[in-house]
Design an enzyme around this catalytic site. Sequence first.
Site, PDB file in Angstrom:
ATOM      1  N   CYS A  25       3.041  -5.036   6.754  1.00 60.44           N
ATOM      2  CA  CYS A  25       2.709  -4.873   5.338  1.00 60.44           C
ATOM      3  C   CYS A  25       3.885  -4.250   4.588  1.00 60.44           C
ATOM      4  CB  CYS A  25       1.461  -4.005   5.187  1.00 60.44           C
ATOM      5  SG  CYS A  25      -0.047  -4.793   5.784  1.00 60.44           S
ATOM      6  N   HIS A  72       0.824  -1.219   0.000  1.00 56.39           N
ATOM      7  CA  HIS A  72       0.000   0.000   0.000  1.00 56.39           C
ATOM      8  C   HIS A  72       0.850   1.258   0.000  1.00 56.39           C
ATOM      9  CE1 HIS A  72       0.699   0.820   4.338  1.00 56.39           C
ATOM     10  NE2 HIS A  72       0.587  -0.472   4.510  1.00 56.39           N
TER      11      HIS A  72
END
Length: 453
Positions: free
Chosen positions: A428, A412
Amino acid sequence: MVSVMAIAAADAEAQQRYRRYQSESVLVTPEGSILDFMPEESEVIVRIDSRGRRVLIDHYGNLVATEMPADLYFARNEQPRYEDPYRDNDDNGGFDGFDARDPSTITGTVPRHGDVTRLPLEDQSLPGFENDNAEGQLRNTAPTDNQDITSLDPQASQPAIQDTEPAIVLKNKSRAEITALQVFLDREGASPGVIDGKMGMNVTKSIRAWEKISGETLDPNDTEAILERLRLSGGMPIISYTITPADAAGPYVAEIPEDYAHKALLPRLSFTSTTEMLAERFHMDETYLKELNPGVDFSIPGTIVKVVNPGEARTGIVARIVADKGRKQVLAYGEAGELIAAYPASIGSSDTPSPSGTVTVERIALDPGYTYNPKINFQQGGNDKILEIPPGPNGPVGTVWIALSKPTYGIHGTPEPSKIGRTQSHGCIRLTNWDATELAKMVKPGVTVEFID
């Protein structure tokens, strides 16, 4: 007869108002058009900026209109087009450049692309909570970060990382020369992250990646050779740009609150200023943009400023992604096994590790919202209820969410691009918004993502 007279009177009033605008000032909406009414005092907050102009803001912090001289508005409203990889103006699904008069050109959107799967806007089940429980829902569809690390905020800063190899040392190079090197690497698909005119590990990793992409060896001290390559690939690294009325008008928010309950009240987590928006558009560190333009008021349309020239976004089909946890870098490979692009990244930490092994891309969410759930997430302040955090470049996961097959993990963007590769994430893979956008345009569901140490 009465209706006809009323229409005629309204037309006369509009024409009179239009003539008055041309000799006095106008209130310009975020869409770049003239505000044709004056809001009630109860509907807006009126502020005076540093140049004595009125700025109308609603009670959610959204810009309603900005006052500017009428002659400047009418003289400057027609601007040349600028090729912006974040904007898609072709109704048929293609990309035809950025209309400088369109104020919605911010990093919160991604052009439509055949290899990008858009998700429906309705609620979807949170990975790992595949039931009808409303507490396990996700909106459009960035996850409530790492399911295995439920006490952590995806937007919170983590400790600085320790690099695995020494940075390349340049010999008496100015910031302009280092900027040229960074721009060259950015154009060639070996992203240095934010362009700031400083040498560091992100640039070192970028150089090594470029050598793998090209099969050549790069001497970063040979500025003349780098400038010649730049001349052939799109021109000089620093160019002039004219701020448009749309740039100045926004839409912007006054500030991004820390409290998630306050975030949830905003319709969008947009940029907070023209400088932040332009820095992201041109892949720059915001502070460096200001340093290149000392004393400049970026809120004035028609102002000419210096920006870097990153060139066109990388294109191609990515068949495999490698997330190198040790180097803090994401490598994107083509169908023939060739390296297409490389990006500096924040990938987990010793306390909050990223996955190991191989997973796959499941979906790509563009301009994702974020659902805060204190029962499965971190505790943020005194918030004890589920909150729907709106999308935008300053959202917790930036402008792109590439969901992976391991529940709640993904690739992201970020609201803090200058920290990429210099801090750790919560498991992440975090990229700059522009790098995440570029990668999202080249991947599709089923692409493998291999985590290596």
